[in-house]
Motif scaffolding. Sequence first.
Motif, PDB file in Angstrom:
ATOM      1  N   LEU A  59       0.818  -1.218   0.000  1.00 46.22           N
ATOM      2  CA  LEU A  59       0.000   0.000   0.000  1.00 46.22           C
ATOM      3  C   LEU A  59       0.849   1.264   0.000  1.00 46.22           C
ATOM      4  O   LEU A  59       1.691   1.456   0.874  1.00 46.22           O
ATOM      5  CB  LEU A  59      -0.888  -0.041   1.263  1.00 46.22           C
ATOM      6  N   PRO A  61       1.167   5.566   0.150  1.00 45.33           N
ATOM      7  CA  PRO A  61       0.711   6.476   1.217  1.00 45.33           C
ATOM      8  C   PRO A  61      -0.718   6.955   0.992  1.00 45.33           C
ATOM      9  O   PRO A  61      -0.992   7.690   0.051  1.00 45.33           O
ATOM     10  CB  PRO A  61       1.677   7.665   1.108  1.00 45.33           C
ATOM     11  N   ARG A  67      -8.649  -0.356   7.768  1.00 39.96           N
ATOM     12  CA  ARG A  67      -7.956  -1.554   7.311  1.00 39.96           C
ATOM     13  C   ARG A  67      -8.619  -2.783   7.877  1.00 39.96           C
ATOM     14  O   ARG A  67      -8.965  -2.828   9.045  1.00 39.96           O
ATOM     15  CB  ARG A  67      -6.505  -1.524   7.750  1.00 39.96           C
ATOM     16  N   VAL A  72      -0.741  -5.721   5.642  1.00 42.57           N
ATOM     17  CA  VAL A  72      -0.462  -4.512   4.876  1.00 42.57           C
ATOM     18  C   VAL A  72       1.033  -4.232   4.927  1.00 42.57           C
ATOM     19  O   VAL A  72       1.631  -4.233   6.005  1.00 42.57           O
ATOM     20  CB  VAL A  72      -1.240  -3.297   5.423  1.00 42.57           C
ATOM     21  N   ASN A  74       3.469  -1.267   3.980  1.00 39.21           N
ATOM     22  CA  ASN A  74       3.453   0.147   3.575  1.00 39.21           C
ATOM     23  C   ASN A  74       4.690   0.497   2.758  1.00 39.21           C
ATOM     24  O   ASN A  74       5.807   0.150   3.143  1.00 39.21           O
ATOM     25  CB  ASN A  74       3.379   1.050   4.806  1.00 39.21           C
TER      26      ASN A  74
END
Length: 229
Positions: A59, A61, A67, A72, A74
Amino acid sequence: AARLFAEGPLAGRRVLITAGPTREYLDPVRFISNPSTGKMGLALAEAAKAMGARVTVVLGPVGEVERGDYEVVNVVSAEDMAREVLARVEEVDCFIASAAVSDWKPETRAAQKVKKSEGPERLTLVRTPDVLAEASRRVSGRTGRPALVGFAAETERVVEYAREKLERKGLDAIVANDVTAPGAGFGVDTNRVTVLTRDGKQRDLAGTKREVAHSILDFIKDYLPPRAP
Ligand code: CTP
Ligand code: CA
């Protein structure tokens, strides 16, 4: 009570999804990006999870978002996203690239904030890696390779451009999206898309991003590799 074994059409399947924008910094406080909110990708993650899959989302920003119960990872830049995807794509049954990856980045990144009196009048941009194309190249020809699904955000000749991307990137399916159509595009909760497949199928889908996510997965699940015996 938590279920020990997942149920549903994607039970036991691993799904990797990219979502959100990327940021390409020119100095510590300035970047090139786009208005993607990651909503479609996170709706896909939620739907895949509900269908029984083990889901990882790489993912970009997106700020505060709801969520669900999935992993996830980042990332910030296209290069980060490529690295995290390539580290995982060989292990999954399906890779869905819904991220709005920046196609270019500044050629150089200043270590300190550039003062406006010293700033360049022109910015030189270079291409970023194509995450989906690289992932496709990585797994192409392998037995049991993951199903590869792209998105195509277009403003004109939507189906034609999308089909060309499907072929160029060696995909199984592509979700074509006219981002200028009412009820579609960045940030809104609804979407209307056309899914195209490598074997020439075409299906129009519309509804909330949640509904569209379920319909997309339902439509593409036939392209996953056979289950291990
Ligand atoms: N994509 C990607 N990495 C990039 C650019 C695009 O993974 N650097 C993926 C997107 O996530 C999407 C698909 O490729 O699944 C198509 O993205 P799109 O921007 O529509 O196409 P491009 O190939 O970048 O071509 P263009 O922007 O010129 O239309
Ligand atoms: Ca692009």
